[in-house]
Design a protein around this motif. Structure first.
Motif, short mmCIF file in Angstrom:
data_model
loop_
_atom_site.label_atom_id
_atom_site.label_comp_id
_atom_site.label_asym_id
_atom_site.label_seq_id
_atom_site.Cartn_x
_atom_site.Cartn_y
_atom_site.Cartn_z
N GLU A 151 -11.94 -2.49 -0.79
CA GLU A 151 -12.32 -3.20 0.35
C GLU A 151 -11.15 -3.39 1.17
OE1 GLU A 151 -14.79 -7.00 1.62
OE2 GLU A 151 -15.59 -5.74 0.21
N GLU A 152 -10.06 -3.86 0.47
CA GLU A 152 -9.01 -4.52 1.06
C GLU A 152 -7.92 -3.21 1.68
OE1 GLU A 152 -4.99 -7.70 0.61
OE2 GLU A 152 -6.76 -7.34 -1.04
N TYR A 153 -7.94 -2.45 0.78
CA TYR A 153 -7.01 -1.29 1.16
C TYR A 153 -7.66 -0.06 1.91
CZ TYR A 153 -4.39 -4.19 -1.87
OH TYR A 153 -3.82 -5.37 -2.57
N SER A 154 -8.80 0.19 2.08
CA SER A 154 -9.69 1.45 2.52
C SER A 154 -9.11 1.80 3.82
CB SER A 154 -10.96 1.32 2.32
OG SER A 154 -11.64 0.24 2.84
N LYS A 158 -8.19 7.35 -5.21
CA LYS A 158 -9.38 7.07 -5.25
C LYS A 158 -9.81 5.59 -5.29
CE LYS A 158 -11.88 11.10 -6.58
NZ LYS A 158 -13.18 11.29 -7.83
N ASP A 159 -9.07 4.85 -6.31
CA ASP A 159 -9.45 3.46 -6.29
C ASP A 159 -8.87 2.74 -5.33
OD1 ASP A 159 -10.88 3.68 -9.02
OD2 ASP A 159 -9.01 3.15 -10.03
N ALA A 173 -4.89 11.64 -12.81
CA ALA A 173 -4.71 10.22 -13.00
C ALA A 173 -3.99 10.10 -11.68
CB ALA A 173 -3.62 10.08 -14.19
N MET A 174 -3.42 10.47 -10.92
CA MET A 174 -3.00 10.45 -9.80
C MET A 174 -4.02 9.91 -8.86
SD MET A 174 -0.52 12.35 -6.83
CE MET A 174 -1.83 13.62 -6.48
N VAL A 198 0.81 -1.32 0.08
CA VAL A 198 0.02 0.18 -0.12
C VAL A 198 1.00 1.08 0.19
CG1 VAL A 198 -1.75 1.50 1.18
CG2 VAL A 198 -1.82 -1.24 1.13
N CYS A 199 1.84 1.19 0.91
CA CYS A 199 2.77 2.38 0.78
C CYS A 199 3.39 2.56 -0.40
CB CYS A 199 3.80 2.38 2.22
SG CYS A 199 3.46 3.18 3.67
N ALA A 200 3.89 1.41 -1.06
CA ALA A 200 4.77 1.48 -2.23
C ALA A 200 3.86 1.98 -3.26
CB ALA A 200 5.28 0.10 -2.52
N SER A 201 2.43 1.58 -3.44
CA SER A 201 1.78 2.02 -4.49
C SER A 201 1.52 3.41 -4.18
CB SER A 201 0.38 1.25 -4.31
OG SER A 201 0.69 -0.09 -4.61
N VAL A 202 1.01 3.90 -3.14
CA VAL A 202 0.82 5.53 -2.87
C VAL A 202 2.22 6.22 -3.37
CG1 VAL A 202 0.45 7.35 -1.31
CG2 VAL A 202 -0.95 5.24 -1.40
#
Length: 110
Positions: free
Chosen positions: A97-100, A91-92, A85-86, A33-37
């Motif tokens: 459900e898993e990451y919210s 938002k996605d 796009a960011m 999650v941290c890596a994706s953000v």
């Protein structure tokens, strides 16, 4: 939890953002999650810097996960597209459900 605030002006145009914190989804170095953000945010900053003529102020502190980004003038169409796009990616993730529970995404008029 990563707290992300997207700043918009009265016309709802994006004018900047701030991120702070770490997701806590997994151990450091394993936290997708941290890596994706981080990828979304840093790639957007780099893309706007390299692909547009827009200028912005940027502050960051790695330990706290703080990144403050603010356009110095109204962003160009190209910068707005990259920024949008960011926001779409964030938002996605925030609505998944898993990451919210690891991302707090807010919008604030400035």
């Amino acid at each position: 939890m990563i707290k992300i605030t997207i700043y918009q002006n009265v016309k709802k145009e994006y004018v900047g953002f701030q991120t702070e914190g770490h997701a806590g989804y997994a151990e450091s170095g394993e936290d997708i999650v941290c890596a994706s953000v981080s990828v979304l945010v840093i790639n957007t900053i780099n893309s706007i810097e390299r692909l547009t003529e827009d200028s912005a102020s940027v502050q960051s502190e790695e330990d706290s996960g703080l990144i403050k980004y603010r356009f110095e003038k109204t962003p160009s169409r190209e910068a707005t597209l990259l920024f949008s796009a960011m926001v779409l990616g964030l938002k996605d993730m925030a609505e998944d459900e898993e990451y919210s529970k690891y991302i707090d995404l807010r919008f604030r008029e400035v």
